[in-house]
Design a protein around this motif. Structure first.
Motif, short mmCIF file in Angstrom:
data_model
loop_
_atom_site.label_atom_id
_atom_site.label_comp_id
_atom_site.label_asym_id
_atom_site.label_seq_id
_atom_site.Cartn_x
_atom_site.Cartn_y
_atom_site.Cartn_z
N ASN A 31 -36.64 34.29 20.48
CA ASN A 31 -37.54 34.28 21.64
C ASN A 31 -36.77 34.38 22.96
OD1 ASN A 31 -39.90 33.88 20.05
ND2 ASN A 31 -39.26 31.76 19.78
N ASP A 32 -35.48 34.71 22.89
CA ASP A 32 -34.61 34.83 24.06
C ASP A 32 -34.40 33.49 24.77
OD1 ASP A 32 -33.55 37.32 23.95
OD2 ASP A 32 -34.87 38.21 25.46
N SER A 33 -34.57 32.38 24.07
CA SER A 33 -34.28 31.06 24.63
C SER A 33 -32.84 30.70 24.32
CB SER A 33 -35.20 30.00 24.02
OG SER A 33 -36.53 30.28 24.34
N VAL A 34 -32.12 30.23 25.33
CA VAL A 34 -30.72 29.84 25.14
C VAL A 34 -30.67 28.65 24.18
CG1 VAL A 34 -28.63 29.00 26.28
CG2 VAL A 34 -30.04 30.74 27.39
N ILE A 35 -29.79 28.73 23.17
CA ILE A 35 -29.74 27.71 22.12
C ILE A 35 -28.45 26.91 22.13
CG2 ILE A 35 -31.38 28.87 20.59
CD1 ILE A 35 -28.93 30.02 19.08
N ILE A 36 -27.69 26.99 23.20
CA ILE A 36 -26.47 26.20 23.31
C ILE A 36 -26.57 25.30 24.53
CG2 ILE A 36 -25.03 27.90 22.11
CD1 ILE A 36 -23.97 28.76 24.82
N ASP A 37 -25.78 24.24 24.53
CA ASP A 37 -25.86 23.25 25.59
C ASP A 37 -25.02 23.56 26.81
OD1 ASP A 37 -27.58 21.64 24.10
OD2 ASP A 37 -25.90 20.67 23.09
N ASN A 38 -23.94 24.31 26.64
CA ASN A 38 -23.02 24.52 27.75
C ASN A 38 -22.38 25.89 27.65
OD1 ASN A 38 -21.57 23.93 30.04
ND2 ASN A 38 -20.05 22.67 29.01
N ILE A 39 -22.26 26.53 28.77
CA ILE A 39 -21.59 27.83 28.85
C ILE A 39 -20.44 27.69 29.84
CG2 ILE A 39 -21.79 30.24 29.57
CD1 ILE A 39 -24.79 30.04 28.80
N ILE A 40 -19.26 28.06 29.40
CA ILE A 40 -18.10 28.06 30.28
C ILE A 40 -17.75 29.50 30.59
CG2 ILE A 40 -15.67 27.42 30.53
CD1 ILE A 40 -16.18 25.15 28.51
N ARG A 41 -17.81 29.84 31.85
CA ARG A 41 -17.49 31.20 32.26
C ARG A 41 -15.98 31.39 32.21
NH1 ARG A 41 -22.04 33.27 35.83
NH2 ARG A 41 -20.52 34.74 36.63
N PHE A 42 -15.54 32.54 31.77
CA PHE A 42 -14.12 32.80 31.63
C PHE A 42 -13.38 32.63 32.96
CE2 PHE A 42 -10.32 35.44 31.50
CZ PHE A 42 -9.71 34.93 30.37
N GLU A 43 -14.00 33.07 34.03
CA GLU A 43 -13.33 32.99 35.33
C GLU A 43 -13.20 31.54 35.80
OE1 GLU A 43 -17.62 34.34 36.06
OE2 GLU A 43 -16.04 34.72 34.60
N ASP A 44 -13.89 30.61 35.15
CA ASP A 44 -13.78 29.18 35.44
C ASP A 44 -13.34 28.41 34.20
OD1 ASP A 44 -14.72 29.49 38.09
OD2 ASP A 44 -16.78 29.55 37.35
N LEU A 45 -12.58 29.05 33.34
CA LEU A 45 -12.25 28.50 32.03
C LEU A 45 -11.57 27.14 32.11
CD1 LEU A 45 -12.32 28.93 28.98
CD2 LEU A 45 -10.18 30.20 29.19
N ASN A 46 -10.55 27.01 32.94
CA ASN A 46 -9.82 25.75 32.99
C ASN A 46 -10.71 24.61 33.49
OD1 ASN A 46 -7.27 24.35 32.56
ND2 ASN A 46 -7.32 24.03 34.77
N THR A 47 -11.46 24.86 34.56
CA THR A 47 -12.36 23.83 35.09
C THR A 47 -13.43 23.47 34.06
OG1 THR A 47 -11.99 24.58 37.34
CG2 THR A 47 -13.98 23.28 36.95
N GLY A 48 -14.02 24.48 33.44
CA GLY A 48 -15.04 24.23 32.42
C GLY A 48 -14.50 23.46 31.23
N PHE A 49 -13.28 23.78 30.83
CA PHE A 49 -12.64 23.06 29.72
C PHE A 49 -12.42 21.60 30.08
CE2 PHE A 49 -8.66 21.73 27.59
CZ PHE A 49 -9.08 21.81 26.26
N ARG A 50 -11.90 21.37 31.28
CA ARG A 50 -11.66 19.99 31.74
C ARG A 50 -12.97 19.20 31.82
NH1 ARG A 50 -7.23 18.38 34.40
NH2 ARG A 50 -8.44 17.44 36.08
#
Length: 105
Positions: A31-50
């Motif tokens: 149904n095109d509904s996002v099924i994950i809780d968190n998305i880390i953008r590659f350009e913000d990978l380190n911040t998202g990982f932390r």
């Protein structure tokens, strides 16, 4: 290699994939509904990982950056034809994640 991007090699060969590489298709249901809780953008990978480490109660650590190299701004590797090809193939990702092509700074 980065040299392969020159002369539109990358963008023209993206046509071979016919849209099957859209990230969005891996993270939505039928149904095109996002099924994950968190998305880390590659350009913000380190911040998202932390942030993710903190969220699960682990100490914040930086990701190691291995094999770092210097490159020109990505816009220098694309002409209008490349931009159009990439948009055609990845429009769902570009629109969902609100990306836009940036001119060379």
């Amino acid at each position: 290699s980065i040299e392969d991007l020159q002369g539109n090699y990358f963008a023209k060969n993206v046509q071979l994939y016919e849209g099957r590489l859209n990230t969005i298709s891996f993270i939505v249901d039928d149904n095109d509904s996002v099924i994950i809780d968190n998305i880390i953008r590659f350009e913000d990978l380190n911040t998202g990982f932390r942030d993710m480490l903190a969220k699960v109660g682990l100490p914040r650590e930086d990701l190691p950056h291995l094999n770092k190299s210097e490159h020109k701004h990505y816009a220098e590797y694309y002409d209008q034809e490349c931009i159009d090809i990439v948009y055609e193939r990845f429009s769902r990702d570009i629109e969902h994640f609100k990306y836009s092509f940036q001119e060379t700074p």
